[in-house]
Design a protein around this motif. Sequence first.
Motif, PDB file in Angstrom:
ATOM      1  N   ARG A 119       0.814  -1.224   0.000  1.00  0.00           N
ATOM      2  CA  ARG A 119       0.000   0.000   0.000  1.00  0.00           C
ATOM      3  C   ARG A 119       0.847   1.273   0.000  1.00  0.00           C
ATOM      4  O   ARG A 119       0.338   2.358   0.285  1.00  0.00           O
ATOM      5  N   ILE A 120       2.134   1.159  -0.340  1.00  0.00           N
ATOM      6  CA  ILE A 120       2.997   2.333  -0.297  1.00  0.00           C
ATOM      7  C   ILE A 120       3.081   2.957  -1.687  1.00  0.00           C
ATOM      8  O   ILE A 120       3.620   2.370  -2.626  1.00  0.00           O
ATOM      9  N   VAL A 121       2.513   4.143  -1.817  1.00  0.00           N
ATOM     10  CA  VAL A 121       2.592   4.909  -3.053  1.00  0.00           C
ATOM     11  C   VAL A 121       3.914   5.670  -3.045  1.00  0.00           C
ATOM     12  O   VAL A 121       4.256   6.313  -2.054  1.00  0.00           O
ATOM     13  N   HIS A 122       4.673   5.578  -4.138  1.00  0.00           N
ATOM     14  CA  HIS A 122       5.971   6.243  -4.167  1.00  0.00           C
ATOM     15  C   HIS A 122       6.161   7.012  -5.472  1.00  0.00           C
ATOM     16  O   HIS A 122       5.492   6.763  -6.477  1.00  0.00           O
ATOM     17  N   GLY A 123       7.085   7.975  -5.442  1.00  0.00           N
ATOM     18  CA  GLY A 123       7.373   8.794  -6.617  1.00  0.00           C
ATOM     19  C   GLY A 123       8.859   8.827  -6.902  1.00  0.00           C
ATOM     20  O   GLY A 123       9.672   8.939  -5.979  1.00  0.00           O
ATOM     21  N   GLY A 124       9.228   8.703  -8.172  1.00  0.00           N
ATOM     22  CA  GLY A 124      10.644   8.710  -8.537  1.00  0.00           C
ATOM     23  C   GLY A 124      11.396   7.556  -7.942  1.00  0.00           C
ATOM     24  O   GLY A 124      12.571   7.683  -7.608  1.00  0.00           O
ATOM     25  N   GLY A 125      10.709   6.400  -7.814  1.00  0.00           N
ATOM     26  CA  GLY A 125      11.315   5.231  -7.192  1.00  0.00           C
ATOM     27  C   GLY A 125      11.440   5.415  -5.701  1.00  0.00           C
ATOM     28  O   GLY A 125      10.580   5.008  -4.936  1.00  0.00           O
ATOM     29  N   ASP A 126      12.516   6.075  -5.271  1.00  0.00           N
ATOM     30  CA  ASP A 126      12.735   6.308  -3.843  1.00  0.00           C
ATOM     31  C   ASP A 126      12.946   7.790  -3.562  1.00  0.00           C
ATOM     32  O   ASP A 126      13.698   8.166  -2.680  1.00  0.00           O
ATOM     33  N   ALA A 127      12.257   8.626  -4.328  1.00  0.00           N
ATOM     34  CA  ALA A 127      12.377  10.082  -4.146  1.00  0.00           C
ATOM     35  C   ALA A 127      11.002  10.713  -3.912  1.00  0.00           C
ATOM     36  O   ALA A 127      10.709  11.810  -4.390  1.00  0.00           O
ATOM     37  N   THR A 128      10.170  10.008  -3.134  1.00  0.00           N
ATOM     38  CA  THR A 128       8.794  10.469  -2.927  1.00  0.00           C
ATOM     39  C   THR A 128       8.736  11.844  -2.276  1.00  0.00           C
ATOM     40  O   THR A 128       7.971  12.716  -2.704  1.00  0.00           O
ATOM     41  N   GLY A 129       9.525  12.044  -1.230  1.00  0.00           N
ATOM     42  CA  GLY A 129       9.511  13.336  -0.538  1.00  0.00           C
ATOM     43  C   GLY A 129       9.893  14.470  -1.456  1.00  0.00           C
ATOM     44  O   GLY A 129       9.230  15.519  -1.477  1.00  0.00           O
ATOM     45  N   LYS A 130      10.948  14.293  -2.228  1.00  0.00           N
ATOM     46  CA  LYS A 130      11.393  15.314  -3.166  1.00  0.00           C
ATOM     47  C   LYS A 130      10.298  15.613  -4.182  1.00  0.00           C
ATOM     48  O   LYS A 130       9.993  16.783  -4.464  1.00  0.00           O
ATOM     49  N   ASN A 131       9.686  14.571  -4.738  1.00  0.00           N
ATOM     50  CA  ASN A 131       8.610  14.768  -5.715  1.00  0.00           C
ATOM     51  C   ASN A 131       7.445  15.545  -5.115  1.00  0.00           C
ATOM     52  O   ASN A 131       6.882  16.448  -5.742  1.00  0.00           O
ATOM     53  N   MET A 132       7.061  15.178  -3.880  1.00  0.00           N
ATOM     54  CA  MET A 132       5.931  15.845  -3.237  1.00  0.00           C
ATOM     55  C   MET A 132       6.245  17.302  -2.930  1.00  0.00           C
ATOM     56  O   MET A 132       5.415  18.190  -3.159  1.00  0.00           O
ATOM     57  N   VAL A 133       7.435  17.572  -2.404  1.00  0.00           N
ATOM     58  CA  VAL A 133       7.805  18.950  -2.067  1.00  0.00           C
ATOM     59  C   VAL A 133       7.832  19.814  -3.326  1.00  0.00           C
ATOM     60  O   VAL A 133       7.298  20.937  -3.339  1.00  0.00           O
ATOM     61  N   GLU A 134       8.436  19.315  -4.392  1.00  0.00           N
ATOM     62  CA  GLU A 134       8.490  20.090  -5.639  1.00  0.00           C
ATOM     63  C   GLU A 134       7.085  20.334  -6.184  1.00  0.00           C
ATOM     64  O   GLU A 134       6.771  21.433  -6.662  1.00  0.00           O
ATOM     65  N   PHE A 135       6.229  19.327  -6.099  1.00  0.00           N
ATOM     66  CA  PHE A 135       4.851  19.483  -6.559  1.00  0.00           C
ATOM     67  C   PHE A 135       4.125  20.554  -5.754  1.00  0.00           C
ATOM     68  O   PHE A 135       3.461  21.437  -6.320  1.00  0.00           O
ATOM     69  N   LEU A 136       4.252  20.483  -4.431  1.00  0.00           N
ATOM     70  CA  LEU A 136       3.544  21.449  -3.582  1.00  0.00           C
ATOM     71  C   LEU A 136       4.078  22.868  -3.769  1.00  0.00           C
ATOM     72  O   LEU A 136       3.305  23.833  -3.766  1.00  0.00           O
ATOM     73  N   ILE A 137       5.384  23.007  -3.924  1.00  0.00           N
ATOM     74  CA  ILE A 137       5.954  24.338  -4.187  1.00  0.00           C
ATOM     75  C   ILE A 137       5.364  24.912  -5.476  1.00  0.00           C
ATOM     76  O   ILE A 137       5.045  26.101  -5.553  1.00  0.00           O
ATOM     77  N   SER A 138       5.188  24.057  -6.460  1.00  0.00           N
ATOM     78  CA  SER A 138       4.653  24.521  -7.754  1.00  0.00           C
ATOM     79  C   SER A 138       3.202  24.957  -7.661  1.00  0.00           C
ATOM     80  O   SER A 138       2.712  25.682  -8.529  1.00  0.00           O
ATOM     81  N   THR A 139       2.486  24.523  -6.608  1.00  0.00           N
ATOM     82  CA  THR A 139       1.075  24.884  -6.467  1.00  0.00           C
ATOM     83  C   THR A 139       0.849  26.105  -5.583  1.00  0.00           C
ATOM     84  O   THR A 139      -0.296  26.549  -5.427  1.00  0.00           O
ATOM     85  N   LEU A 140       1.910  26.655  -4.989  1.00  0.00           N
ATOM     86  CA  LEU A 140       1.751  27.822  -4.120  1.00  0.00           C
ATOM     87  C   LEU A 140       1.284  29.031  -4.911  1.00  0.00           C
ATOM     88  O   LEU A 140       1.747  29.291  -6.024  1.00  0.00           O
ATOM     89  N   LYS A 141       0.368  29.778  -4.291  1.00  0.00           N
ATOM     90  CA  LYS A 141      -0.199  30.947  -4.962  1.00  0.00           C
ATOM     91  C   LYS A 141       0.581  32.211  -4.589  1.00  0.00           C
ATOM     92  O   LYS A 141       1.466  32.188  -3.742  1.00  0.00           O
TER      93      LYS A 141
END
Length: 524
Positions: A119-141
């Motif tokens: 049940r572990i969703v991951h991004g970039g293989g083992d770079a989930t945190g980096k992917n999430m942080v970059e995504f969230l930064i891109s959504t800041l208004k």
Amino acid sequence: MTNNDVLILGSGIAALQLASLLNKDLNVRILTKEKVRTANSYLAQGGIAAAIGEHDHPSKHITDTLEAGRYHNNQKAVEQIIHAAPGLIKFITEQGSVFDKNQKGELLLGMEGAHSEKRIVHGGGDATGKNMVEFLISTLKENVTIEEDVFAYELLLNSENRCIGVKAKGSDGQIKNYYSNNTILATGGCGQLFTYTSNADTVSGDGIAMAYLAGVEVVDMEFIQFHPTLLYLNGETKGLISEAVRGEGAVLVTDDGTPIMEGVHPLKDLGPRHVVSQKIYEYLKKGYNIYLDISKIKNFKQRFPSITSICEENGIQLSKGRIPVAPGSHFLMGGIKTDLFGRTSIKGLFAIGEAACTGLHGANRLASNSLLEGLYMGEKLSSWLNEAVYEDIVGTEIKRPFIPQEKVILPDRQQIKDTMMERVGIVRNEVNLKNQKAWLDTFNAHQINDLDNYSLEEMTKIFMLMIANLITEAALKRTESRGGHYRSDYPMEDDHHWLNKTIIHKNSRGMETNHEYIETALAT
């Protein structure tokens, strides 16, 4: 004077999730101790846990969370956060390409320790945190302002004991007050209190110390999770080797290839982290070297690119199929006591992420539940703040609870880390804990009242000493072993007396510790 509707300290997933979801008519400011990407969240490899598999169900995820937490969890928090997980993952998936998918476009699900399903969703293989942080930064208004290299060190309170902002010092040494209707502590845990750690260099418990100094309730500080597998070379840890590696089939072995988890736990190498960490620690203390045998993992470099880079940078030849490992501090289950909106015992002050303690993790965090909690709490608090009524606090009288005093001579930072690792680390006992408490008490860090004249390095050490004292005090009081807290002199769980919280708060005369049955962990 700088006035804000919402002031967020920290730049991890909880902080960025909150900032990204706040109404664009709110004036939002993020203060971060170093750079916006210098956070534990950015380093997170494993992923986010959510019961979205064909044969999975939130009830299974809840059971696994309670079992890992040794039933010290707040069951209401567990149920609400776990049930929300699939929706949080779906929302992010609809917003951008953050998570890894198979050729059919379905999310890839991994296995980690103490989970009963993939049940572990991951991004970039083992770079989930980096992917999430970059995504969230891109959504800041545009309503979100980020200030880097700002060290917040004091909560500002008014005459009604309401939090109205923070006092901070920049890298140039200038002191500045930031006023806000709502102040959010998202400063992370305290991993840097120990010699070996997976944590970013900035994570030393600042937010928790600030809250404690202001009289906020701090809870369960004895529960520190030590990750079993940090890359270990020449007596130093070099980075995290994700639990997902064991989830893909890696086995912990000695020099001669003997598997160390056989017969220790039914899940063997995927047992709860405190069980695996303690077993590795036992072998290391006896002079053995411990390795992750990765020889059976196909396409290791493709599956784990970040770990591959860490290993290659440190001269590890992965072709040999072994990675030397040791346990190190990884996650704080305790922290600032909050409800499920992040509200603390002081009005106007909130805490989310690892700095907070909602009760989700109990005595030991289930792998990949932390990023989930950050996403949940950021979303939950955003909904509350978006509907809140905002008052004009400019010019409000500030109550200063501190009295200036002479500067204290402080120990070296490394000495704090080494003594905590040795005396308050993976295996604890009364003698070592009392020795550490006596040493910490010589500095009286929790009674230092005026931090203005201290340097950034000195303030970091003061906060480290405060948090070390809280952890040591709580560990002394808990005369049992549960989850991340292991006492060799009390090696068994004591369900009759100890399914309760250790609350610590500061009164006008220093530290006061109360044991109260404020929440029943689980009635079964």
